[in-house]
Design a protein around this motif. Sequence first.
Motif, mmCIF file in Angstrom:
data_model
loop_
_atom_site.group_PDB
_atom_site.id
_atom_site.type_symbol
_atom_site.label_atom_id
_atom_site.label_comp_id
_atom_site.label_asym_id
_atom_site.label_seq_id
_atom_site.Cartn_x
_atom_site.Cartn_y
_atom_site.Cartn_z
ATOM 1 N N VAL A 278 0.832 -1.200 0.000
ATOM 2 C CA VAL A 278 0.000 0.000 0.000
ATOM 3 C C VAL A 278 0.872 1.258 0.000
ATOM 4 N N ALA A 279 1.872 1.262 0.869
ATOM 5 C CA ALA A 279 2.743 2.440 0.971
ATOM 6 C C ALA A 279 3.461 2.689 -0.355
ATOM 7 N N LEU A 280 3.949 1.614 -0.946
ATOM 8 C CA LEU A 280 4.708 1.751 -2.199
ATOM 9 C C LEU A 280 3.807 2.247 -3.332
ATOM 10 N N ALA A 281 2.610 1.685 -3.421
ATOM 11 C CA ALA A 281 1.695 2.099 -4.492
ATOM 12 C C ALA A 281 1.314 3.567 -4.335
ATOM 13 N N LEU A 282 1.063 3.984 -3.111
ATOM 14 C CA LEU A 282 0.670 5.381 -2.901
ATOM 15 C C LEU A 282 1.816 6.328 -3.221
ATOM 16 N N ARG A 283 3.043 5.876 -2.916
ATOM 17 C CA ARG A 283 4.200 6.713 -3.189
ATOM 18 C C ARG A 283 4.496 6.745 -4.684
ATOM 19 N N ILE A 284 4.626 5.554 -5.278
ATOM 20 C CA ILE A 284 5.118 5.470 -6.658
ATOM 21 C C ILE A 284 4.016 5.738 -7.689
ATOM 22 N N VAL A 285 2.873 5.104 -7.530
ATOM 23 C CA VAL A 285 1.832 5.232 -8.558
ATOM 24 C C VAL A 285 1.029 6.512 -8.356
ATOM 25 N N SER A 286 0.573 6.729 -7.120
ATOM 26 C CA SER A 286 -0.267 7.905 -6.877
ATOM 27 C C SER A 286 0.555 9.168 -6.680
ATOM 28 N N GLY A 287 1.824 9.004 -6.247
ATOM 29 C CA GLY A 287 2.672 10.172 -6.074
ATOM 30 C C GLY A 287 2.379 10.968 -4.812
ATOM 31 N N LEU A 288 1.727 10.358 -3.821
ATOM 32 C CA LEU A 288 1.559 11.055 -2.544
ATOM 33 C C LEU A 288 2.932 11.221 -1.903
ATOM 34 N N SER A 289 3.097 12.292 -1.133
ATOM 35 C CA SER A 289 4.383 12.476 -0.460
ATOM 36 C C SER A 289 4.475 11.515 0.721
ATOM 37 N N VAL A 290 5.709 11.244 1.148
ATOM 38 C CA VAL A 290 5.910 10.374 2.307
ATOM 39 C C VAL A 290 5.150 10.946 3.506
ATOM 40 N N LYS A 291 5.159 12.254 3.627
ATOM 41 C CA LYS A 291 4.478 12.908 4.726
ATOM 42 C C LYS A 291 2.971 12.626 4.686
ATOM 43 N N GLN A 292 2.398 12.770 3.497
ATOM 44 C CA GLN A 292 0.954 12.505 3.358
ATOM 45 C C GLN A 292 0.623 11.063 3.723
ATOM 46 N N ILE A 293 1.452 10.135 3.237
ATOM 47 C CA ILE A 293 1.172 8.719 3.503
ATOM 48 C C ILE A 293 1.323 8.438 4.993
ATOM 49 N N ALA A 294 2.380 8.993 5.577
ATOM 50 C CA ALA A 294 2.615 8.784 7.010
ATOM 51 C C ALA A 294 1.422 9.279 7.822
ATOM 52 N N ARG A 295 0.927 10.449 7.459
ATOM 53 C CA ARG A 295 -0.216 11.020 8.166
ATOM 54 C C ARG A 295 -1.444 10.141 8.009
ATOM 55 N N GLU B 12 6.860 10.181 10.043
ATOM 56 C CA GLU B 12 7.362 10.303 8.685
ATOM 57 C C GLU B 12 8.584 9.414 8.453
ATOM 58 N N SER B 13 9.468 9.355 9.437
ATOM 59 C CA SER B 13 10.683 8.568 9.221
ATOM 60 C C SER B 13 10.354 7.081 9.203
ATOM 61 N N ALA B 14 9.358 6.675 9.981
ATOM 62 C CA ALA B 14 8.942 5.264 9.954
ATOM 63 C C ALA B 14 8.389 4.903 8.584
ATOM 64 N N MET B 15 7.611 5.835 8.014
ATOM 65 C CA MET B 15 7.033 5.564 6.690
ATOM 66 C C MET B 15 8.111 5.565 5.621
ATOM 67 N N GLU B 16 9.058 6.515 5.747
ATOM 68 C CA GLU B 16 10.187 6.560 4.820
ATOM 69 C C GLU B 16 10.906 5.213 4.814
ATOM 70 N N GLN B 17 11.098 4.700 6.036
ATOM 71 C CA GLN B 17 11.784 3.414 6.194
ATOM 72 C C GLN B 17 10.999 2.272 5.546
ATOM 73 N N ARG B 18 9.676 2.323 5.771
ATOM 74 C CA ARG B 18 8.832 1.262 5.214
ATOM 75 C C ARG B 18 8.958 1.230 3.693
ATOM 76 N N ILE B 19 8.965 2.418 3.097
ATOM 77 C CA ILE B 19 9.037 2.500 1.637
ATOM 78 C C ILE B 19 10.422 2.079 1.142
ATOM 79 N N THR B 20 11.462 2.526 1.864
ATOM 80 C CA THR B 20 12.827 2.144 1.476
ATOM 81 C C THR B 20 12.997 0.626 1.549
ATOM 82 N N ARG B 21 12.458 0.058 2.627
ATOM 83 C CA ARG B 21 12.549 -1.392 2.793
ATOM 84 C C ARG B 21 11.834 -2.123 1.652
ATOM 85 N N ALA B 22 10.668 -1.618 1.294
ATOM 86 C CA ALA B 22 9.906 -2.233 0.203
ATOM 87 C C ALA B 22 10.700 -2.177 -1.096
ATOM 88 N N LYS B 23 11.331 -1.021 -1.355
ATOM 89 C CA LYS B 23 12.106 -0.878 -2.588
ATOM 90 C C LYS B 23 13.306 -1.820 -2.579
#
Lengths: 430, 124
Positions: free
Chosen positions: A128-145, A151-162
């Motif tokens: 979900v996090a990856l799709a929202l970041r990459i496909v939808s283009g939401l910012s990490v901040k928006q997704i985290a919220r 924000e840093s936890a979400m950043e980490q989640r996305i980095t880990r997924a990548k």
Amino acid sequence: MTDPAWINTALSSARPQAVAALLRYFRNLDTAEEAFQEACLRALRSWPEKGPPRDPAAWLIFVGRNSGIDAARRQSKQAPLPAEELVSDLEDAEANIAERLDGQHYRDDILRLLFICCHPDLPATQQVALALRIVSGLSVKQIARAFLVGESAMEQRITRAKARIANADVPFEAPGPVERSERVAAVLAMVYLVFNEGYSAGATEIANRAPLCEEAIRLARLLLRLFQTEPEVMGLTALLLLQHARAAARFDANGELVLMDDQDRTLWNKALIDEGLALIDKAMRHRRPGPYQIQSAIAALHARAAKPEDTDWAEIDLLYSVLESMTPSPVVTLNRAVAFAKLRGPEAALKLIEPLAPKLSGYFHFFGVKGGLLMQLGRTDEAREAFDRAIALANTAAEAAHIRMHLDRLSVPSPTPVKAPAKAPSRQLQ
Amino acid sequence: MLYAILCYNNEDVVCAWSKEQDDEVMARLQVVTGKLRDQGRLGPVARLMPTTAATTLRKTNDEPLVIDGPFAETKEQFLGFYVVDCASLDDAVDVARELADANPGGGSYELRPIGAFFPGKEAA
């Protein structure tokens, strides 16, 4: 239109296609994303002056690809290419690339991107996090919220997924038919999850999370464009449209949850309902029912009722029984209990849900429904006990507040019969 | 002569408009159509749902085929139309130009003179 807001809309609508095509060139999510970002920056500089190009996606792909190649050259310490020169000669090149982007490429690119985001190696939260970041283009901040994490936890989640994607040796070719249908099912599930994250938000969080509902609908439409003849994709899209249509009526001025029976139906969005109904009609013609179609058919019966008492509960009960046989789950049976209560009374509904107790002992809605049924039967002590459990298990403040309202009603001896709460257990009935 | 002014645009872009943006465009278009209506020149107007809601019936030598989706996959989709009474093609082009000005982004307008017109009974 050269206004920044319109340019941003054009950029975000071109995003899935552009990032997907750039991924085909670079075979690396980060590089594709950076190339897209660079292309967007150039668009913001050039479009206000020259006006938006005829095909924004093709423009972004062309410019993004050049800047990506340029960046790679710089990294390998070679002389940079005069990219602006290429950009100035864009009209011809753009027409050329637009030609090649038609049809099959478009479809394969977007599918590849969606499949990568929903890679089976990734847990659902990362998908979900990856799709929202990459496909939808939401910012990490928006997704985290939206997911109530830092924000840093979400950043980490996305980095880990990548990183996982990079290590998973993802094939860039389109998968075969069997794998493909499995992967499509995963994408549908991801889209539904995104929607529910937005839909289950309380009134105080709605500003941060409601965009998730709209993103999910965009993703569903994108998917539907790729699979125009898939009834389950129609069903999911219809389901999201019909549920989202009720958004304006779901909370009152104080942010309290308003149950469907009490909602002001004039606030329902008729355009979304009409589109949802049209899609269900199309899906039904295929005579290949599936869980999303059944759920959207249930949502449609609610949408078609101008007044709560017009609701066709018999048909809803029947659809739930079909859903039960298709995807047996205590939650589905619990949903059915609401229709059951309307048709056969609270006693029968209570009997239906009693066997679910061991499986749903940690489920808010179970105790909400149970309390509501007990309340209708005048068994106030037991109702209070169930409502107490529900509050302890509530997921949002709005849910807890809603149950507390029932508890308050219980403690006031009322001369008139207590109004049945008809608490909808699942999100789709709220 | 009656002209059908057929609107084509990228529906990805139109679907991405926020509600505020959509309302803004509709309000601007209504200024144009309002003027035409006051002049008694405006016929039916329709905005179509996305092509994902479309179904196509294609005739064959055998039973017609019913296919999901629009008639053709195109980069710009047929999104709606206006019927306008125009004195000349120049006049029709002017109307289309006004509609185009009111509408942000890309898109195209096809001006098609109407051969036979049956207004029918206006649906509710």
